[in-house]
Design an enzyme around this catalytic site. Structure first.
Site, PDB file in Angstrom:
ATOM      1  N   SER A   1     -25.226 -22.194 -29.413  1.00 25.10           N
ATOM      2  CA  SER A   1     -25.757 -23.358 -28.701  1.00 25.10           C
ATOM      3  C   SER A   1     -26.529 -24.319 -29.605  1.00 25.10           C
ATOM      4  CB  SER A   1     -26.610 -22.907 -27.505  1.00 25.10           C
ATOM      5  OG  SER A   1     -25.799 -22.195 -26.578  1.00 25.10           O
TER       6      SER A   1
ATOM      7  N   HIS B   1     -15.590 -13.072 -35.087  1.00 23.64           N
ATOM      8  CA  HIS B   1     -16.328 -13.793 -34.043  1.00 23.64           C
ATOM      9  C   HIS B   1     -16.554 -12.839 -32.861  1.00 23.64           C
ATOM     10  CE1 HIS B   1     -17.262 -16.723 -30.906  1.00 23.64           C
ATOM     11  NE2 HIS B   1     -17.550 -17.566 -31.872  1.00 23.64           N
TER      12      HIS B   1
ATOM     13  N   GLY C   1     -22.412 -20.350 -26.338  1.00 27.40           N
ATOM     14  CA  GLY C   1     -21.861 -21.034 -25.177  1.00 27.40           C
ATOM     15  C   GLY C   1     -22.732 -20.951 -23.934  1.00 27.40           C
TER      16      GLY C   1
ATOM     17  N   LYS D   1     -12.628 -23.119 -30.894  1.00 26.63           N
ATOM     18  CA  LYS D   1     -12.106 -22.056 -30.020  1.00 26.63           C
ATOM     19  C   LYS D   1     -10.743 -22.508 -29.471  1.00 26.63           C
ATOM     20  CE  LYS D   1     -16.826 -21.047 -28.814  1.00 26.63           C
ATOM     21  NZ  LYS D   1     -17.701 -20.099 -28.143  1.00 26.63           N
TER      22      LYS D   1
ATOM     23  N   GLU E   1     -16.249 -13.205 -29.821  1.00 28.91           N
ATOM     24  CA  GLU E   1     -15.187 -13.226 -28.812  1.00 28.91           C
ATOM     25  C   GLU E   1     -14.009 -12.356 -29.253  1.00 28.91           C
ATOM     26  OE1 GLU E   1     -14.888 -17.497 -28.474  1.00 28.91           O
ATOM     27  OE2 GLU E   1     -16.907 -17.517 -27.634  1.00 28.91           O
TER      28      GLU E   1
ATOM     29  N   GLU F   1     -24.660 -15.000 -35.188  1.00 25.99           N
ATOM     30  CA  GLU F   1     -24.425 -15.599 -33.872  1.00 25.99           C
ATOM     31  C   GLU F   1     -24.839 -14.605 -32.782  1.00 25.99           C
ATOM     32  OE1 GLU F   1     -21.399 -18.982 -34.074  1.00 25.99           O
ATOM     33  OE2 GLU F   1     -20.293 -17.156 -33.651  1.00 25.99           O
TER      34      GLU F   1
ATOM     35  N   ASN G   1     -16.237 -24.732 -34.698  1.00 25.29           N
ATOM     36  CA  ASN G   1     -15.262 -23.787 -34.134  1.00 25.29           C
ATOM     37  C   ASN G   1     -14.807 -24.327 -32.778  1.00 25.29           C
ATOM     38  OD1 ASN G   1     -13.836 -21.631 -33.126  1.00 25.29           O
ATOM     39  ND2 ASN G   1     -15.641 -20.358 -32.724  1.00 25.29           N
TER      40      ASN G   1
END
Ligand code: PEP
Length: 248
Positions: free
Chosen positions: A210, A93, A171, A13, A95, A165, A11
């Site tokens: 990560s 996701h 991240g 992003k 985000e 996730e 991904n």
């Protein structure tokens, strides 16, 4: 021994460019491993990705509209993604959930749209640190999963991938331990099994948060972890290839 074929999805992003696509495509030419590999660049690079990547590598989008077509300025429809060569799309996701207010109902609607256009959804679920510390991990991730199962039906998961996730690991450099990740994956699989043992045993559950070249193999060796959804480490050709190679 799991019969599920591993899957590794990168991904990007809102990162990357044409040059990165060239580097990733160049490095994946040498990939001969046994995992399905999916590269998910931003929308403008999807068609170029399909043209540049080797045929055994799939292209995925990072989002799609819940609407079919029409007056929805700025949105991108599932059929468009399919037409430019996408096979997969990331849905829900963290985000998107946190920054763009996507709730379970919208996530479920996007999931259905993706499948109607022949795309395989990669459905993301995950708890925040606060939710984990309050002992709510299971309730949160199973709630996110069941919201979609209840909306689309368990049989729809015959052609879907789930990515666990933990939000606190995305991240941040803080990876869930293999045991922590395995625990949640086992819970997700048991939740699917209550609806359909067959779907539960065949659905691929990815871990994301990560994942790096040096921790991927241990995570992927857990019995209910069938690969990974990779953010930062998918932006470097060498590390993404190494992670793909760790999925056996
Ligand atoms: C992600 O973007 O889904 C992700 C897991 O990111 P990272 O690997 O950078 O934590």
């Amino acid at each position: 021994m799991s019969q599920r074929k591993p899957l590794v999805a990168g991904n990007w992003k809102m990162n990357g460019n044409q040059a990165l696509l060239g580097e990733i495509a160049g490095s994946l030419v040498s990939y001969q491993g046994g995992a399905d590999v999916v590269v998910c660049p931003p929308f403008p690079y999807l068609a170029a990705a399909r043209a540049a990547l080797p045929g055994n590598v799939q292209v995925g989008a990072q989002n799609l509209s819940d609407q079919q077509d029409g007056a929805f300025t700025g949105e991108v429809g599932a059929a468009m993604l399919s037409e430019v060569g996408c096979g997969y799309v990331i849905i829900g996701h963290s985000e998107r959930r946190a920054l763009y207010g996507e709730d379970d109902a919208l996530v479920a609607a996007k999931f259905a749209r993706a499948q109607a256009a022949g795309l395989v959804p990669i459905l993301c679920v995950g708890e925040t640190l606060e939710e984990r510390e309050a002992g709510n991990t299971e309730a949160v991730v199973c709630g996110q999963l069941l919201a979609v199962v209840d909306a689309v039906g368990i049989d729809a998961f015959a052609s879907a991938v789930i990515a666990y996730e933990p939000v606190w690991a995305i991240g941040t450099g803080k990876t869930a331990s293999p045991e922590q990740a395995q625990d949640v994956h086992a819970t997700l699989r048991a939740t699917l099994a209550e609806k359909s043992p067959n779907i539960a045993s065949s659905t691929r559950l990815l871990y994301g948060g990560s994942v790096k070249a040096d921790n991927a193999a241990l995570l992927f060796s857990q019995s209910d972890i069938d690969g990974g959804l990779i953010g930062g480490a998918s932006l470097t050709a060498d590390s993404f290839l190494a992670i793909c190679q760790a999925a056996k």
